[in-house]
Design a protein around this motif. Sequence first.
Motif, PDB file in Angstrom:
ATOM      1  N   TYR A 138       0.666  -0.967   0.440  1.00  0.00           N
ATOM      2  CA  TYR A 138      -0.051   0.348  -0.424  1.00  0.00           C
ATOM      3  C   TYR A 138       0.742   1.281   0.061  1.00  0.00           C
ATOM      4  CZ  TYR A 138      -4.232  -2.882   1.268  1.00  0.00           C
ATOM      5  OH  TYR A 138      -4.643  -4.247   1.426  1.00  0.00           O
ATOM      6  N   GLN A 189      -1.810   3.878   4.361  1.00  0.00           N
ATOM      7  CA  GLN A 189      -0.994   3.504   4.672  1.00  0.00           C
ATOM      8  C   GLN A 189      -1.684   4.669   6.034  1.00  0.00           C
ATOM      9  OE1 GLN A 189       2.067   0.545   4.957  1.00  0.00           O
ATOM     10  NE2 GLN A 189       2.114   0.720   4.121  1.00  0.00           N
ATOM     11  N   ILE A 190      -1.635   6.667   5.890  1.00  0.00           N
ATOM     12  CA  ILE A 190      -1.645   6.899   7.036  1.00  0.00           C
ATOM     13  C   ILE A 190      -3.394   7.606   6.323  1.00  0.00           C
ATOM     14  CG2 ILE A 190      -1.795   9.301   7.885  1.00  0.00           C
ATOM     15  CD1 ILE A 190       1.554   8.889   6.014  1.00  0.00           C
ATOM     16  N   GLU A 236      -5.425   5.244   5.893  1.00  0.00           N
ATOM     17  CA  GLU A 236      -6.046   3.968   6.783  1.00  0.00           C
ATOM     18  C   GLU A 236      -6.054   4.191   8.251  1.00  0.00           C
ATOM     19  OE1 GLU A 236      -4.366   0.422   7.508  1.00  0.00           O
ATOM     20  OE2 GLU A 236      -6.671  -0.502   7.060  1.00  0.00           O
ATOM     21  N   ALA A 237      -4.856   5.190   9.075  1.00  0.00           N
ATOM     22  CA  ALA A 237      -5.248   5.244  10.584  1.00  0.00           C
ATOM     23  C   ALA A 237      -5.701   6.708  10.644  1.00  0.00           C
ATOM     24  CB  ALA A 237      -3.781   5.591  10.948  1.00  0.00           C
ATOM     25  N   MET A 246       6.093   7.026   9.080  1.00  0.00           N
ATOM     26  CA  MET A 246       5.759   6.595  10.164  1.00  0.00           C
ATOM     27  C   MET A 246       6.090   6.793  11.547  1.00  0.00           C
ATOM     28  SD  MET A 246       6.185   3.049  11.500  1.00  0.00           S
ATOM     29  CE  MET A 246       5.310   2.411  12.258  1.00  0.00           C
ATOM     30  N   MET A 255       2.546   9.075  10.378  1.00  0.00           N
ATOM     31  CA  MET A 255       0.953   7.907  10.617  1.00  0.00           C
ATOM     32  C   MET A 255       0.813   7.316  11.853  1.00  0.00           C
ATOM     33  SD  MET A 255       0.876   3.742   8.715  1.00  0.00           S
ATOM     34  CE  MET A 255       1.865   3.148  10.123  1.00  0.00           C
ATOM     35  N   LYS A 313      -2.568   0.704  14.638  1.00  0.00           N
ATOM     36  CA  LYS A 313      -3.190   2.264  14.609  1.00  0.00           C
ATOM     37  C   LYS A 313      -4.477   1.411  15.173  1.00  0.00           C
ATOM     38  CE  LYS A 313      -1.796   1.785  10.056  1.00  0.00           C
ATOM     39  NZ  LYS A 313      -1.970   1.622   8.336  1.00  0.00           N
ATOM     40  N   LYS A 348      -7.596  -7.156   4.937  1.00  0.00           N
ATOM     41  CA  LYS A 348      -6.922  -5.815   4.311  1.00  0.00           C
ATOM     42  C   LYS A 348      -5.610  -5.949   4.308  1.00  0.00           C
ATOM     43  CE  LYS A 348      -7.053  -1.373   3.336  1.00  0.00           C
ATOM     44  NZ  LYS A 348      -7.244   0.076   3.878  1.00  0.00           N
ATOM     45  N   HIS A 349      -4.355  -6.874   5.282  1.00  0.00           N
ATOM     46  CA  HIS A 349      -3.010  -6.523   5.099  1.00  0.00           C
ATOM     47  C   HIS A 349      -2.770  -8.046   5.835  1.00  0.00           C
ATOM     48  CE1 HIS A 349      -2.625  -2.472   6.828  1.00  0.00           C
ATOM     49  NE2 HIS A 349      -3.993  -2.488   7.136  1.00  0.00           N
ATOM     50  N   ARG A 390      -3.943 -10.007   1.988  1.00  0.00           N
ATOM     51  CA  ARG A 390      -3.362  -9.178   1.119  1.00  0.00           C
ATOM     52  C   ARG A 390      -2.037  -9.888  -0.002  1.00  0.00           C
ATOM     53  NH1 ARG A 390      -2.959  -4.557  -2.369  1.00  0.00           N
ATOM     54  NH2 ARG A 390      -1.694  -5.708  -3.905  1.00  0.00           N
ATOM     55  N   PRO A 415       3.893  -4.065  -5.780  1.00  0.00           N
ATOM     56  CA  PRO A 415       4.211  -2.706  -6.698  1.00  0.00           C
ATOM     57  C   PRO A 415       6.191  -2.704  -6.327  1.00  0.00           C
ATOM     58  CG  PRO A 415       3.053  -2.221  -4.360  1.00  0.00           C
ATOM     59  CD  PRO A 415       3.013  -3.468  -4.716  1.00  0.00           C
TER      60      PRO A 415
END
Lengths: 342, 337, 370
Positions: free
Chosen positions: A107, A112-113, A115-116, A164, A167, B242, B252-253, B256, B332
Amino acid sequence: MTAFLDVKDLRIHFPTDDGLVRSVDGLTFSLERGKTLGIVGESGSGKSVTSLGILGLHKGGRARMSGEIWLDGEELIGASADHVRRLRGKKMAMIFQDPLSAMHPYYTVGDQIIEAYRIHHDVTKKVARKHAIDMLGRVGIPEPTSRVDDYPHQFSGGMRQRAMIAMALSCDPELLIADEPTTALDVTVQAQILDLMRDLQREFNSALIVITHDLGVVAELSDDILVMYGGKCVEYGAAETVFYDPEHPYTWGLLGSMPRLDRERTERLLPIKGSPPSLINVPPGCAFHPRCPYAERTEGRAETEVPELLKTSPGHLVRCHMAPEERRRLWESEIKPMLETT
Amino acid sequence: MVTYIIRRVIGALAMLLIVSIVTFAIFFLVPRLAGATPEAFAARYVGRGASMDTIRLVAERLGFYDPVAVQYGRFLKGIVAGTEYDTGAGVDHCPAPCFGYSFITQQPVWPNLMDRSRVTLSLGIGAAVLWLVGGVATGVLSALRRGSFFDRSAMGIALAGVSLPIFFTGMISLSIFSYGLGWTAPGGAWVDVTIDPLQWAYNLLLPWITLALLFAATYARLTRAGMLETMGEDYIRTARAKGLVERGVVVKHGLRAALTPIVTVFGLDFGLLMGGAVLTESTFSLNGLGKYAVDAIKNNDLPAVMGVTLLAALFVVVANLVVDLLYAVVDPRVRLA
Amino acid sequence: MSETLLSVQDLRMHFPIHKGLLRRQVGAVKAVDGIDFEVLKGETLGLVGESGCGKSTTGRLVTRLLEPTGGKIVFEGQDITHMPQGRLRPLRRDMQMIFQDPYSSLNPRHTVGAIVGAPFRIQGIKTEQGTKKAVQDILELVGLNPEHYNRYPHEFSGGQRQRIGIARTLALKPKLIIADEPVSALDVSIQAQVVNLLEDLQNELDLTYVVIAHDLSVVRHISDRVAVMYLGKIVEIADRKSLYTSPMHPYTNALLSAVPVPDPKGPRRTRAHPAARRRPEPDQPAAGLPLPHQVLEGAGDLQDGRTAPRAAGQRAPRRLSLPRERAHRHPRARDHHRLTVGAPWPGWPRSVPHSRLEPTPATERPPPRG
């Protein structure tokens, strides 16, 4: 009135096939907003397990936790897993050691940020994206509008750690735990990240826990220092106290093991003999006694009796069988001169 | 990226060329070296009882007297540009991908292959959907509940699925569900999807399940191993830190990342399967490529064998290419250069 | 002055970059780009720099684990630059390597005895009392219990494994040991044990070391002379004392001032040095001058990127050259563990640009409270 973060007699044990691993065994400390606590220890001292425990990341796992963790007047160990999850990322956040493996490779950094942020804020993707760009800019990433769509591997090590941090700070947490935040970085990049963390802490007025084995990093950031050994706190006090008047032989050992650039080169380093203990088989009595050069001065108590963590002066706690006077005498007459000889 | 694709396509074509040379050599050069006369080849076309003169005439017309290299060139030209055949009575045109005429049916090979591959494709796609969904879901659940009753029994079944041959499970299930209980269609039932989709699915249900069972077992084990690995990664811990709900963390993590190797294996498996699910098709009497290949080999029908071999090679090479390109999409970090 | 054991001249290692349909070579990653140094018998040369500077590649070139693109490596008067592996084998006895990771560099299926005894077998050497006795002697020498001859690596802690690794290199009494990050994977207290061990062994066995490390304080402690590498070149080489007390190159200065000080009230580390801030990212496509002009105050003639010798060091010329090329990022770079600290210490010259540090002799440290 309790402190912002109050940890009381925290124990985190893991039952395994080989026996009970007492990763954290009766840890007590407190921390206020805007202050920094440095937790120092070697591998297996339980310092990282502690941080994951505060975040509630052991919940639902095999770990057995006891004690109390009070965050802003709320007890976390007894709280439901889902309640702690809601606090995680919002009220308390974490920065991990290796940003390359701690960020999902598939991602983009922005995703990712985003999402957080969206876990804790009911906003559209567009709003969250704007916030992510804003955060990236605040942690000093140049051209955040275009970098937001890059993948972690397209960032350099330092930039990744900045991302990081962005985030972790995206939801404005009041408690920030940084687990070896600069260990994977080059020294010049480390300097930038340390500057950044100090600035951001001032800006956000968050409580910061820095977990590291690097005494330089600790000295630079911390107000208080907690030295861990074998799952227990062996010395706890203000940073100046721990650096200038340490009373535990393990702290002495750490200071002697470390070549220092800010002093004349010593002819020899003064290492601690032996290796850190395995947490399955923590030595009986004082966990440090097999490596302690002063163990024989305790009339055998070191091998049998676990020493108490006792106050030796205001705000300074030490877990050692030796009498405080003897420790101070040893430090002043033997250890300190040895560390400073040229 | 574009240069990478061009390079890979060129490589794929070269690979197909090599395959065609090798198969051609096996079927036309080796027999000649072993002493077979051009007439022997021609004899297969004209059938028994033909006079030697007829055979010679056919051999002449089909060019069996030419050196093998020339014959190969003609074969290749047929595939690329089509061929004209002098049948004696007139000229027969065989359009572009021309693999010649079957010895047995006297029909051009290519349209036949196309017909048959519809069956194989139907079988493959249906089974693939089943095994992907079933295998991956089982694998994920097993990984999350490692050591539980579900994990142990699922892995036990998976082991059985991998080890039992398809003609065994196929026969047993046919005899129980089709002939015994009458729930599913009998062997050999086939309707094209364009005619009656429902009937198409109903007919293929049992072959799908049988074939999927074999593959799902592998995929369940693969997914389980992949999930166990990725769920221990640092970025999973980050996702939890998070405050993401556990389902999000897993899907999702975790999933994937765990799916990447599965995509690779899937592409290759599917490519191979398209070359002919020989056992499944034989067991369920489906007229797919696999059965076509078996029949062709049994009858020593050289043009048909050549055709089906090259088509299978094409599927495998294309699948490989797609997997490599897909990899760059999925991960990616993979830069195609 | 003692004799030269190893001499490296204009050593280069360029890894080609291929691109396009025909995989034509379009450029090269100049991991090591023309470095010169000498190692004298009995001394320790420290090779220090950040990830991607080419220090590990240099170690691999010198031990001929990599084939150099150009330059010359002379070991004990013999040109070994392109010596075929067969003729190199006897020389391998004299030149050994210690690796960073004590976990992956030991074969888990072999006993300690087999690991440490392997060099004897490979080189076909018979010892008087037998290999076992010889191995046990070496184990004792590095502070391991000789009784552990039949144990496997997983039974040992990280520090002990590094001792096993060291024992293996010592088996054939080498003259030169190249140690690539020998302590960076170890805990602080263990790190000190291994550093001391290396020093003891040097005294006892008359060894010569090239120590490759990113940790400036460890390098200072262990080295007699230090070379600072940056983007494939040596930017400064000098004896320990003068390099650390009066660094001449802005990059050395930037490195030293970036190290955090393990002293809460001590001289604060300067805020990230401008050089550090502008450091090109080796994995970023766009990279300009490695160091911005303003850092090169008083060195305005250097921007052409070629060598421009200025102050002469004691033994080797200092270089103020700055390459334009980007170095490649070492794949293992992220595994490094930054362990210790240090900073500008007493005697830090005020003349050094951008250093806001005051000299604070150790004796003038704030007195302990209480």
